[in-house]
Design a protein around this motif. Structure first.
Motif, PDB file in Angstrom:
ATOM      1  N   TYR A 161       0.839  -1.201   0.000  1.00  0.00           N
ATOM      2  CA  TYR A 161       0.000   0.000   0.000  1.00  0.00           C
ATOM      3  C   TYR A 161       0.872   1.249   0.000  1.00  0.00           C
ATOM      4  O   TYR A 161       0.581   2.235  -0.692  1.00  0.00           O
ATOM      5  N   GLY A 162       1.951   1.195   0.775  1.00  0.00           N
ATOM      6  CA  GLY A 162       2.869   2.325   0.830  1.00  0.00           C
ATOM      7  C   GLY A 162       3.554   2.598  -0.500  1.00  0.00           C
ATOM      8  O   GLY A 162       3.951   3.738  -0.779  1.00  0.00           O
ATOM      9  N   LEU A 163       3.682   1.565  -1.320  1.00  0.00           N
ATOM     10  CA  LEU A 163       4.267   1.711  -2.657  1.00  0.00           C
ATOM     11  C   LEU A 163       3.234   2.155  -3.685  1.00  0.00           C
ATOM     12  O   LEU A 163       3.573   2.366  -4.851  1.00  0.00           O
ATOM     13  N   GLY A 164       1.985   2.257  -3.256  1.00  0.00           N
ATOM     14  CA  GLY A 164       0.920   2.644  -4.165  1.00  0.00           C
ATOM     15  C   GLY A 164       0.250   1.480  -4.859  1.00  0.00           C
ATOM     16  O   GLY A 164      -0.563   1.663  -5.767  1.00  0.00           O
ATOM     17  N   ASN A 165       0.570   0.256  -4.440  1.00  0.00           N
ATOM     18  CA  ASN A 165       0.005  -0.944  -5.058  1.00  0.00           C
ATOM     19  C   ASN A 165      -1.180  -1.439  -4.231  1.00  0.00           C
ATOM     20  O   ASN A 165      -1.023  -2.226  -3.298  1.00  0.00           O
ATOM     21  N   LYS A 166      -2.357  -1.008  -4.588  1.00  0.00           N
ATOM     22  CA  LYS A 166      -3.545  -1.418  -3.839  1.00  0.00           C
ATOM     23  C   LYS A 166      -3.943  -2.863  -4.112  1.00  0.00           C
ATOM     24  O   LYS A 166      -4.752  -3.432  -3.379  1.00  0.00           O
ATOM     25  N   LYS A 167      -3.345  -3.480  -5.125  1.00  0.00           N
ATOM     26  CA  LYS A 167      -3.633  -4.888  -5.380  1.00  0.00           C
ATOM     27  C   LYS A 167      -3.021  -5.793  -4.318  1.00  0.00           C
ATOM     28  O   LYS A 167      -3.333  -6.983  -4.259  1.00  0.00           O
ATOM     29  N   GLY A 168      -2.174  -5.212  -3.477  1.00  0.00           N
ATOM     30  CA  GLY A 168      -1.604  -5.988  -2.383  1.00  0.00           C
ATOM     31  C   GLY A 168      -2.648  -6.464  -1.393  1.00  0.00           C
ATOM     32  O   GLY A 168      -2.376  -7.350  -0.572  1.00  0.00           O
ATOM     33  N   ILE A 169      -3.852  -5.912  -1.485  1.00  0.00           N
ATOM     34  CA  ILE A 169      -4.940  -6.332  -0.602  1.00  0.00           C
ATOM     35  C   ILE A 169      -5.559  -7.646  -1.052  1.00  0.00           C
ATOM     36  O   ILE A 169      -6.209  -8.343  -0.256  1.00  0.00           O
ATOM     37  N   LEU A 170      -5.378  -8.035  -2.303  1.00  0.00           N
ATOM     38  CA  LEU A 170      -6.118  -9.163  -2.875  1.00  0.00           C
ATOM     39  C   LEU A 170      -5.924 -10.482  -2.119  1.00  0.00           C
ATOM     40  O   LEU A 170      -6.907 -11.191  -1.872  1.00  0.00           O
ATOM     41  N   PRO A 171      -4.703 -10.866  -1.738  1.00  0.00           N
ATOM     42  CA  PRO A 171      -4.568 -12.121  -0.974  1.00  0.00           C
ATOM     43  C   PRO A 171      -5.328 -12.087   0.348  1.00  0.00           C
ATOM     44  O   PRO A 171      -5.811 -13.121   0.822  1.00  0.00           O
ATOM     45  N   HIS A 190      -0.399  -5.609  12.297  1.00  0.00           N
ATOM     46  CA  HIS A 190       1.007  -5.409  11.974  1.00  0.00           C
ATOM     47  C   HIS A 190       1.164  -4.369  10.863  1.00  0.00           C
ATOM     48  O   HIS A 190       0.766  -4.591   9.729  1.00  0.00           O
ATOM     49  N   ASP A 191       1.732  -3.239  11.248  1.00  0.00           N
ATOM     50  CA  ASP A 191       2.015  -2.116  10.346  1.00  0.00           C
ATOM     51  C   ASP A 191       0.762  -1.446   9.802  1.00  0.00           C
ATOM     52  O   ASP A 191       0.833  -0.676   8.835  1.00  0.00           O
ATOM     53  N   LEU A 192      -0.393  -1.720  10.389  1.00  0.00           N
ATOM     54  CA  LEU A 192      -1.580  -0.948  10.040  1.00  0.00           C
ATOM     55  C   LEU A 192      -1.439   0.444  10.650  1.00  0.00           C
ATOM     56  O   LEU A 192      -0.869   0.606  11.734  1.00  0.00           O
ATOM     57  N   SER A 193      -1.954   1.446   9.928  1.00  0.00           N
ATOM     58  CA  SER A 193      -1.777   2.835  10.356  1.00  0.00           C
ATOM     59  C   SER A 193      -2.961   3.666   9.891  1.00  0.00           C
ATOM     60  O   SER A 193      -3.845   3.181   9.175  1.00  0.00           O
ATOM     61  N   LEU A 194      -2.962   4.937  10.269  1.00  0.00           N
ATOM     62  CA  LEU A 194      -4.013   5.836   9.804  1.00  0.00           C
ATOM     63  C   LEU A 194      -4.013   5.961   8.286  1.00  0.00           C
ATOM     64  O   LEU A 194      -5.043   6.229   7.678  1.00  0.00           O
ATOM     65  N   ASP A 195      -2.860   5.774   7.665  1.00  0.00           N
ATOM     66  CA  ASP A 195      -2.768   5.882   6.205  1.00  0.00           C
ATOM     67  C   ASP A 195      -3.456   4.730   5.485  1.00  0.00           C
ATOM     68  O   ASP A 195      -4.073   4.919   4.444  1.00  0.00           O
ATOM     69  N   ASN A 196      -3.335   3.518   6.022  1.00  0.00           N
ATOM     70  CA  ASN A 196      -3.774   2.338   5.260  1.00  0.00           C
ATOM     71  C   ASN A 196      -4.958   1.575   5.861  1.00  0.00           C
ATOM     72  O   ASN A 196      -5.465   0.637   5.250  1.00  0.00           O
ATOM     73  N   ILE A 197      -5.416   1.968   7.051  1.00  0.00           N
ATOM     74  CA  ILE A 197      -6.422   1.164   7.738  1.00  0.00           C
ATOM     75  C   ILE A 197      -7.795   1.242   7.077  1.00  0.00           C
ATOM     76  O   ILE A 197      -8.515   0.243   7.002  1.00  0.00           O
ATOM     77  N   LYS A 198      -8.170   2.410   6.576  1.00  0.00           N
ATOM     78  CA  LYS A 198      -9.515   2.565   6.026  1.00  0.00           C
ATOM     79  C   LYS A 198      -9.701   1.706   4.779  1.00  0.00           C
ATOM     80  O   LYS A 198     -10.735   1.036   4.622  1.00  0.00           O
ATOM     81  N   PHE A 199      -8.717   1.687   3.890  1.00  0.00           N
ATOM     82  CA  PHE A 199      -8.816   0.871   2.684  1.00  0.00           C
ATOM     83  C   PHE A 199      -8.911  -0.608   3.042  1.00  0.00           C
ATOM     84  O   PHE A 199      -9.710  -1.359   2.466  1.00  0.00           O
TER      85      PHE A 199
END
Length: 237
Positions: A161-171, A190-199
């Motif tokens: 997600y930090g790299l801009g690859n939202k397909k990383g959620i698929l697995p 693990h490594d969830l944050s305000l930036d990535n938690i909502k998605f």
């Protein structure tokens, strides 16, 4: 709404770095609950370099939300959990010298071991969760252990997600669908944050609980603990 459990290990790390009892771990747990957190998580390790076993005992009297204790089920950890009887125990296969958790269980190789440990916890009315990577075979294996829930290890998602690859959620989406079909509850951490938690939450509607420590504490240094907890709760709605 997905529940937010705050991992307070970093508060213990700060306390231990100076000695004494400042900041006070128990008071911090009381405060995060007062600010709206729906659970408190700790992860004591054998060397007690952050959370100490006595902290686990002391917190039992003050955690009135969900109390989650994570760790590798070595004998001393199992004994501690059976003594404290938290709401939930999360089994993590971390090495004794691990800086932080870095992998989930291979639930196929370790099936017999996990079956025995989980049975003992469930006999004591403690909800069980297994830390797993988003690998479908390991999700299926988790079902065979008798666990109540899995906790998806989200480092890979956070990195992608930090790299801009939202397909990383698929697995994770596929793993969540399988877990739900098998009757397993779903936690994540693990490594969830305000930036990535909502998605993550929006893509995995079955998500019951997240455990967040390092990012939440770091964000709170800038934004304030009460404010950050409210921000997470809004994103998890």
């Amino acid at each position: 709404m997905t529940k937010l459990s705050v991992n307070i290990n970093k508060i213990a790390t700060l306390r231990n770095s100076r000695g004494g009892d400042v900041p006070n771990v128990v008071q911090f747990a009381k405060d995060v609950q007062r600010f709206g957190a729906e659970g408190v998580t700790i992860h004591p390790r054998p060397d007690e370099r952050h959370i100490r076993y006595q902290d686990a005992r002391d917190l039992k009297q003050e955690v009135y939300t969900e109390y989650n204790i994570e760790g590798n089920p070595i004998k001393s950890f199992v004994d501690l959990v059976l003594e404290v009887k938290p709401t939930q125990v999360t089994l993590v296969p971390d090495a004794v010298d691990a800086i932080t958790s870095n992998a989930g269980w291979d639930t196929i190789i370790h099936k017999d071991f996990l079956v025995d440990v989980i049975k003992e916890f469930k006999n004591n009315n403690i909800r069980t969760s297994i830390f797993v990577d988003p690998i479908l075979e390991h999700i299926e294996g988790a079902k065979e252990t008798g666990t109540d829930r899995i906790e998806l290890y989200t480092e890979s998602y956070a990195h992608q997600y930090g790299l801009g690859n939202k397909k990383g959620i698929l697995p994770y989406v596929e793993s969540a669908k399988l877990a739900t079909s098998l009757g397993l509850g779903i936690n994540a951490g693990h490594d969830l944050s305000l930036d990535n938690i909502k998605f993550f939450k929006n893509e995995i509607s079955e998500l019951l609980e997240v455990s967040i420590g390092h990012a939440l504490i770091a964000e709170s240094l800038y934004l304030g603990v009460e404010n950050v907890i409210q921000m997470y709760l809004q994103k998890l709605k």
